[in-house]
Enzyme design. Structure first.
Site, PDB file in Angstrom:
ATOM      1  N   GLY A 143       0.814  -1.213   0.000  1.00 20.95           N
ATOM      2  CA  GLY A 143       0.000   0.000   0.000  1.00 20.95           C
ATOM      3  C   GLY A 143       0.843   1.256   0.000  1.00 20.95           C
ATOM      4  N   GLY A 145       0.328   5.664   0.553  1.00 23.04           N
ATOM      5  CA  GLY A 145      -0.565   6.764   0.890  1.00 23.04           C
ATOM      6  C   GLY A 145       0.193   8.026   1.214  1.00 23.04           C
ATOM      7  N   GLY A 148       2.756   7.485   3.976  1.00 19.87           N
ATOM      8  CA  GLY A 148       3.934   6.716   3.610  1.00 19.87           C
ATOM      9  C   GLY A 148       3.571   5.418   2.928  1.00 19.87           C
ATOM     10  N   LYS A 164       3.671   0.165   8.593  1.00 18.52           N
ATOM     11  CA  LYS A 164       3.426   1.456   7.934  1.00 18.52           C
ATOM     12  C   LYS A 164       4.586   2.395   8.229  1.00 18.52           C
ATOM     13  CE  LYS A 164      -0.003   4.219   9.281  1.00 18.52           C
ATOM     14  NZ  LYS A 164      -1.353   4.818   9.383  1.00 18.52           N
ATOM     15  N   ASP A 262     -12.142   9.290   9.988  1.00  9.80           N
ATOM     16  CA  ASP A 262     -11.830   8.890   8.609  1.00  9.80           C
ATOM     17  C   ASP A 262     -12.448   7.524   8.273  1.00  9.80           C
ATOM     18  OD1 ASP A 262     -10.762   9.612   6.176  1.00  9.80           O
ATOM     19  OD2 ASP A 262      -8.767   8.789   6.582  1.00  9.80           O
TER      20      ASP A 262
END
Length: 442
Positions: A143, A145, A148, A164, A262
């Site tokens: 992933g 974003g 990071g 992450k 979110d």
């Protein structure tokens, strides 16, 4: 303002006293045709009064979206880019004495436990992270974003994890605040439907958050068809209930109330058996925990299309902002459309406005994802889910239900949906048997 852009009061219980399961909520209403509206409106009303109240609500809703003050297309957003019951809690009583070891923060890890590691706040070393990620190998990247990059990794005890890693080149002060907020909040929560936190790394300019690895991608990927077969409505209902339970826990049962800020489909991870887990607490913050305080004044953060317009306009944050985002998610779940469909014609670009128009015109079936068959059970569930979604999307936060109410209503929708499915199957089986008998007699 800190926005992500998406394209295409009362007593509180300790977290240890509340473990929500999909069938946790008490059921006192069994009629699929009437329970959702009365539960959300806060009491039993006559059918005429319920219809009038809901029509009045819809008029206010339409008026709000047709006003010039509503501008869901944010012109300059900052881009930022898992069904069976199984307990996620590894408690000392479940682990053999020989398999326990203490972490630097006193967290217990079990090598032989099916959960491998207990939720905790271990401070990992750089060596551990580099070894687990094979020096942040591009082949392990899963992933990307605004914060990071996310890597799939494996610890020495065989635990699969998600790492992450914050971007170094763009590591600004606000990102440091988000990092500290995220690890602080993650270290205080534990729930079946929340991604589990294993630890973190803060070493010079390196900022890393380590969580459980959830193998089946995001809800958004499933709705887009990138994960094989499209989700059936029954699975979507289960996911909605899971997310409602998770957010209810954050609002009411965590040691301190938490507002996620979110809630969106790309932050909902799915396990292999389609258990949903809410992730990404970078924008989360502690909520109201004082009598007489109605809101928190704070900078606006969230994702375009999911943002509570009242929060966006007033900078006043409450847990009802999460409820609004959840309403958007419900429409997204049943339609598979993104909140903002930039490639569609103007009248269909804002998904919740398009869905509301169809709902008002008696064309609710057009909102349903075309991959889901039109059956009596599906059509009824669609109607009730949309009704709840539009209550969550009320322009004023005082008019929105609580997340607990949402979870209760959805639990009942699912219960009645399953009952109707069973009766349909029974009816079909009986019909086929009668046809078979008739054929034998002739």
């Amino acid at each position: 303002m800190n926005l992500r852009s998406e394209s295409q009061p009362g007593g509180r219980k300790s977290r240890s006293s509340f473990v929500a399961t999909p069938d946790r909520w008490e059921n006192s209403r069994s009629s699929a045709a009437s329970f959702a509206s009365s539960a959300a409106m806060g009491g039993r009303k006559s059918p005429v009064r319920k219809r009038n109240a809901f029509k009045a609500f819809l008029r206010a809703f339409v008026s709000f979206f047709s006003s010039s003050s509503f501008k869901p297309e944010i012109t300059s957003p900052r881009p930022r880019t898992t069904r069976t019951l199984e307990s996620p809690y590894a408690t000392p009583s479940r682990l053999s004495h020989s398999s326990l070891r203490e972490s630097r923060k006193g967290t217990i890890h079990g090598r032989d436990s099916p959960w491998q590691r207990e939720t905790g706040s271990t401070q990992f070393t750089m060596e551990e992270i580099l070894k687990a990620t094979k020096n942040f190998s591009p082949s392990l990247k899963i992933g990307q974003g605004g914060f990071g990059t996310v890597y799939k990794a494996t610890l020495d005890d065989g635990t699969p994890i998600a790492v992450k890693r914050a971007k170094k080149s763009t590591y600004e002060n606000h990102l440091s605040v988000e990092f500290q907020s995220e690890i602080n909040i993650l270290g205080q929560i534990e729930h079946l439907n929340l991604v589990r936190f294993f630890g973190y790394l803060e070493d010079n300019d390196e900022r890393v958050v380590v969580t459980e690895y959830v193998p089946n991608g995001t809800l958004r990927e499933h709705l887009d068809g990138f994960r094989g077969n499209f989700l059936e409505l029954s699975a979507r209902l289960d996911i909605a209930v899971d997310v409602a339970h998770a957010v209810t826990y954050l609002h009411m049962y965590a040691d301190h109330p938490i507002i996620h800020r979110d809630i969106k489909s790309s932050n909902i991870l799915l396990t292999e058996n389609l258990r949903a887990k809410v992730a990404d607490f970078g924008f989360a913050r502690f909520g109201i925990n004082e009598a007489g305080v109605t809101h928190i004044s704070t900078q606006v953060k969230g994702t375009a299309g999911y943002l509570d317009p009242e929060y966006l306009r007033t900078y006043q944050l409450t847990d009802k902002s999460d409820v609004y985002s959840f309403g958007v998610l419900l429409v997204e779940l049943i339609s598979s459309r993104r909140p903002i469909e930039r490639k569609r014609e103007l009248k269909e670009r804002i998904t919740i406005k398009w869905a509301l128009k169809n709902f008002q015109q008696g064309k609710t079936i057009q909102v349903l994802d075309h991959n889901i068959p039109h059956t009596p059970a599906n059509n009824l569930a669609l109607e009730k889910i949309l009704e709840l979604a539009f209550q969550c999307l009320a322009p004023s936060r005082q008019s929105r239900p609580s997340m607990r109410s949402c979870a209760e209503i959805l639990w009942n929708i699912r219960k009645d949906y399953r009952e109707l499915l069973s009766s349909d199957l029974l009816s079909q089986t009986s019909h086929q048997r009668n046809l078979s008998i008739s054929g034998d007699e002739t």
